[in-house]
Motif scaffolding. Sequence first.
Motif, mmCIF file in Angstrom:
data_model
loop_
_atom_site.group_PDB
_atom_site.id
_atom_site.type_symbol
_atom_site.label_atom_id
_atom_site.label_comp_id
_atom_site.label_asym_id
_atom_site.label_seq_id
_atom_site.Cartn_x
_atom_site.Cartn_y
_atom_site.Cartn_z
ATOM 1 N N ASP A 133 0.828 -1.198 0.000
ATOM 2 C CA ASP A 133 0.000 0.000 0.000
ATOM 3 C C ASP A 133 0.867 1.255 0.000
ATOM 4 O OD1 ASP A 133 0.813 -0.168 2.641
ATOM 5 O OD2 ASP A 133 -1.152 0.346 3.470
ATOM 6 N N TRP A 134 2.148 1.117 0.339
ATOM 7 C CA TRP A 134 3.042 2.280 0.260
ATOM 8 C C TRP A 134 3.207 2.729 -1.200
ATOM 9 C CZ3 TRP A 134 7.756 3.854 -1.809
ATOM 10 C CH2 TRP A 134 8.241 5.082 -1.304
ATOM 11 N N ASP A 138 0.693 5.660 -0.316
ATOM 12 C CA ASP A 138 1.484 6.646 0.440
ATOM 13 C C ASP A 138 2.479 7.407 -0.434
ATOM 14 O OD1 ASP A 138 1.133 5.757 3.647
ATOM 15 O OD2 ASP A 138 0.833 4.167 2.156
ATOM 16 N N PRO A 143 -2.067 9.538 1.899
ATOM 17 C CA PRO A 143 -1.811 8.946 3.213
ATOM 18 C C PRO A 143 -2.997 8.109 3.707
ATOM 19 C CG PRO A 143 -2.156 11.318 3.394
ATOM 20 C CD PRO A 143 -2.156 10.994 1.936
ATOM 21 N N THR A 144 -2.796 7.419 4.828
ATOM 22 C CA THR A 144 -3.745 6.390 5.277
ATOM 23 C C THR A 144 -5.205 6.830 5.290
ATOM 24 O OG1 THR A 144 -2.009 5.422 6.574
ATOM 25 C CG2 THR A 144 -4.232 4.711 7.094
ATOM 26 N N HIS A 145 -5.509 7.992 5.818
ATOM 27 C CA HIS A 145 -6.930 8.333 5.953
ATOM 28 C C HIS A 145 -7.439 9.243 4.842
ATOM 29 C CE1 HIS A 145 -7.245 6.063 9.558
ATOM 30 N NE2 HIS A 145 -6.174 6.664 10.048
ATOM 31 N N ARG A 149 -8.381 6.849 -0.881
ATOM 32 C CA ARG A 149 -8.233 5.407 -0.639
ATOM 33 C C ARG A 149 -9.593 4.730 -0.631
ATOM 34 N NH1 ARG A 149 -3.333 3.197 2.974
ATOM 35 N NH2 ARG A 149 -1.860 4.784 2.368
ATOM 36 N N PRO A 166 2.453 -3.978 6.986
ATOM 37 C CA PRO A 166 1.488 -3.207 6.172
ATOM 38 C C PRO A 166 0.902 -4.079 5.072
ATOM 39 C CG PRO A 166 3.745 -2.396 5.890
ATOM 40 C CD PRO A 166 3.787 -3.390 6.994
#
Length: 357
Positions: A133-134, A138, A143-145, A149, A166
């Motif tokens: 997922d990087w 990312d 970014p994560t949130h 996504r 991850p």
Amino acid sequence: MDDLRDKYITAIADAADEAALEDIRVQAVGKKGEISLKMRELGKMSAEERQTAGPALNALKDEINSAIAAKRAALADAALDERLRGEWLDVTLPARHRRRGTVHPVSQVTEEVTAIFADMGFAVAEGPRIDTDWYNFDALNIPTHHPARAEMDTFYMHRAEGDDRPPHVLRTHTSPVQIRTMEARGAPLRIICPGGVYRADYDQTHTPMFHQVEGLAIDRDISMANLKWVLEEFFAAFFEVDGIKTRFRASHFPFTEPSAEVDIQCSWVNGQLRIGEGDDWMEVLGSGMVHPKVLAAGGIDPDEWQGFAFGIGIDRLAMLKYGIPDLRAFFDSDLRWLRHYGFSALDVPTLHGGLSR
Ligand code: DAH
């Protein structure tokens, strides 16, 4: 008892097929078989007689049953051998001319796109379809949130419970190949990355697996003007219409700043779509100037280098160019569809030889 044994063991050995074997089984140990009837006579015997005859009859019954089972297995083996001999075929024979396969429209359009960009100095880069997922998010400034996504309908790979590395994902776009290629080759860079991508989506224009081509050009003084020229060259060559007009609409992607969605000129005549003429617009791709954070994630100094990027749907290009109405049919493996929309294997697209039939 010996006579019975000889009679049935010989008959079993001589049985020519399953049916004959079954007849013998019924005659010997079936409900009214010879041995079963003999067993019923045990009741009329004296206790002493029964003590020898009973076990002997049981042993004979077991012997006959196992002889039948062994023979049945041997007959099945022989039948399989016979079938394998009969179904043998020579896979090295040349294909029959009229039954020759065709090249799938996705492969054909990938070749066409590659030929056009190769002519402008773009090399082909590839990356894995299962990625971290990087790389998929990312490194592309998602970014994560980030809501992007959630919007992507991502397929996540299963992780064993307690494994908190991850996650890996089925890549949702070809953009992660930008990062991998920057890492591997540094700047300057001029590449396209065609390939399969995945999203959990299914209707007339969406399938869970589809194809994109990513473009990336990095140098010291690349600008939006270069992007516009490259894309217009591409559309003119791909749709075989000189002077096709494009429209750049301001948009937003996390990995580019500024970002633009690009439309091409088209018209609808009696419900029929014509590309490269008229006053309507058809959205075909996303693009922009590579975000400094994305360059940095790929190990390239954003103070020294800049570039443009774009992403196009290959299947959608094929639908537009060859008038294919339903995306799902691309992946149904229906031979009639493949023969109708497929291309001759000898029709390799080149700019000098012509891109399409
Ligand atoms: N990755 C985007 C998508 O899958 C497409 C895209 C948009 C790629 C803009 C780019 C870009 O490289 O600059 O929807």
